[in-house]
Design an enzyme around this catalytic site. Structure first.
Site, mmCIF file in Angstrom:
data_model
loop_
_atom_site.group_PDB
_atom_site.id
_atom_site.type_symbol
_atom_site.label_atom_id
_atom_site.label_comp_id
_atom_site.label_asym_id
_atom_site.label_seq_id
_atom_site.Cartn_x
_atom_site.Cartn_y
_atom_site.Cartn_z
ATOM 1 N N GLY A 12 0.805 -1.217 0.000
ATOM 2 C CA GLY A 12 0.000 0.000 0.000
ATOM 3 C C GLY A 12 0.836 1.263 0.000
ATOM 4 N N ASN A 13 2.069 1.175 0.572
ATOM 5 C CA ASN A 13 2.920 2.359 0.629
ATOM 6 C C ASN A 13 3.491 2.725 -0.737
ATOM 7 O OD1 ASN A 13 4.521 -0.107 1.099
ATOM 8 N ND2 ASN A 13 6.234 1.305 1.052
ATOM 9 N N LYS A 124 -6.671 -9.239 8.083
ATOM 10 C CA LYS A 124 -6.243 -8.345 7.005
ATOM 11 C C LYS A 124 -6.661 -6.909 7.312
ATOM 12 C CE LYS A 124 -4.823 -7.033 2.948
ATOM 13 N NZ LYS A 124 -3.372 -6.844 2.759
ATOM 14 N N LYS A 207 -2.293 -9.829 -0.778
ATOM 15 C CA LYS A 207 -1.711 -9.712 -2.114
ATOM 16 C C LYS A 207 -0.375 -10.443 -2.235
ATOM 17 C CE LYS A 207 1.632 -6.310 -1.576
ATOM 18 N NZ LYS A 207 1.716 -6.362 -0.158
ATOM 19 N N LYS A 265 4.348 -11.523 4.120
ATOM 20 C CA LYS A 265 5.427 -11.314 3.149
ATOM 21 C C LYS A 265 6.459 -12.438 3.256
ATOM 22 C CE LYS A 265 4.929 -6.267 3.183
ATOM 23 N NZ LYS A 265 3.543 -6.342 3.671
#
Length: 302
Positions: A12-13, A124, A207, A265
């Site tokens: 998102g960043n 999430k 994601k 991640k």
């Protein structure tokens, strides 16, 4: 001979800095910086880009709630909306930075299991950050579940594991034609199979896990997860903070990382490495080329 493939997952960043107003202009500014970093990579690799949508899908949900005359749209539809919106903005940014490539966004549906244990344990993060008091007040008003996200609080929703990428053939076909592809946005629109058809499911898929599945299925040489830190760290934010640079999957399994941030991640990279024998990388979104060259980032191997 075709160039090797990298699947790049941008958080998102890459679209918005934490705490920043979620304006179109701010997102375009962040995407321009990300695009220039990816442009260097595209010279030697075919790129497939998977992006997050946590802040954006949360914003759409809030806008939804503001119009009381219309029932709220489900999360699979909001996820599809963000794929179009963010895909368009990334396409614009990439086309400005990379002139000689076709750039294509694929609206991607991802099959999930409605009995996935994660459905009962929402993790999430979506939407903006709040103080603890604000978050708990909103949770009571809207029947939300909220959890701490670093120093702030945010809404959480179910995040089942991706099982199947329905548009995988389209992704492969366009890769063969040298398209730069944006797909699996926001983890993809979650669907389940019912009576021979696919219907939407109320969730937001991670994601990074979707990026790992896509990377596995298209034969990518690298999975690159870009975030707002240069390395995965142990004891992050403490005086004992320790950067991880070259780490095996077995070593990574010994550590625990937060479920709402670094955990997925690391899990995504480990899954990709375990299934393919290739390498997974995590690092700062301004350093994409340096990470692949081994000059920055955390590198996970067999």
């Amino acid at each position: 001979m075709s160039k090797p493939i990298i699947v790049v997952a941008v958080g998102g960043n890459a679209l918005l800095q934490r705490g920043e107003i979620m304006s179109c202009e701010n997102q375009q500014k962040s995407i321009a910086q990300t695009a220039s970093s990816l442009a260097e990579l595209s010279k030697d690799y075919r790129l497939v880009i998977v992006h997050g949508n946590g802040p954006q899908v949360g914003l759409l949900s809030l806008q939804n709630n503001a119009y009381k005359d219309c029932p709220p749209y489900p999360f699979d539809v909001l996820g599809a909306e963000t794929q179009g919106m963010i895909g368009y903005l990334i396409q614009q940014g990439l086309n400005a930075a990379i002139e000689d490539r076709y750039t294509t966004t694929i609206l991607t549906r991802i099959v999930v299991d409605e009995n996935d244990p994660a459905v009962a344990e929402p993790s999430k993060f979506i939407g903006p950050v709040y103080t603890e008091e604000q978050a708990k007040q909103l949770a009571e008003q809207n029947s939300w579940i909220v959890k701490p996200d670093g120093a702030h609080w945010r809404r959480v929703v179910p995040s089942p594991k991706p099982q199947e990428v329905l548009e995988i053939r389209a992704i492969k076909d366009l890769l063969e034609k040298e398209h730069l592809i944006i797909c699996g946005g926001g983890g993809g629109a979650p669907v389940v199979e019912k009576d021979g058809a696919y219907v939407g499911f109320e969730a937001v898929i991670d994601k990074d896990m979707t990026a790992a599945l896509i990377a596995q299925q298209i034969g990518a040489e690298h999975l690159l997860i870009l975030t707002d830190g240069t390395h995965v760290c142990l004891n992050w934010g403490t005086p004992d903070e320790e950067k991880l640079e070259n780490v095996s999957v077995e070593q990574m399994k010994q550590y625990n990382f937060p479920a709402g941030s670094m955990g997925p991640k690391v899990d995504a990279c480990c899954q990709f490495v375990k299934e393919t024998g290739q390498q997974g990388h995590i690092g700062d979104l301004t350093c994409a080329l340096e990470i692949i060259e081994g000059k920055s980032g955390t590198h996970i191997h067999q």
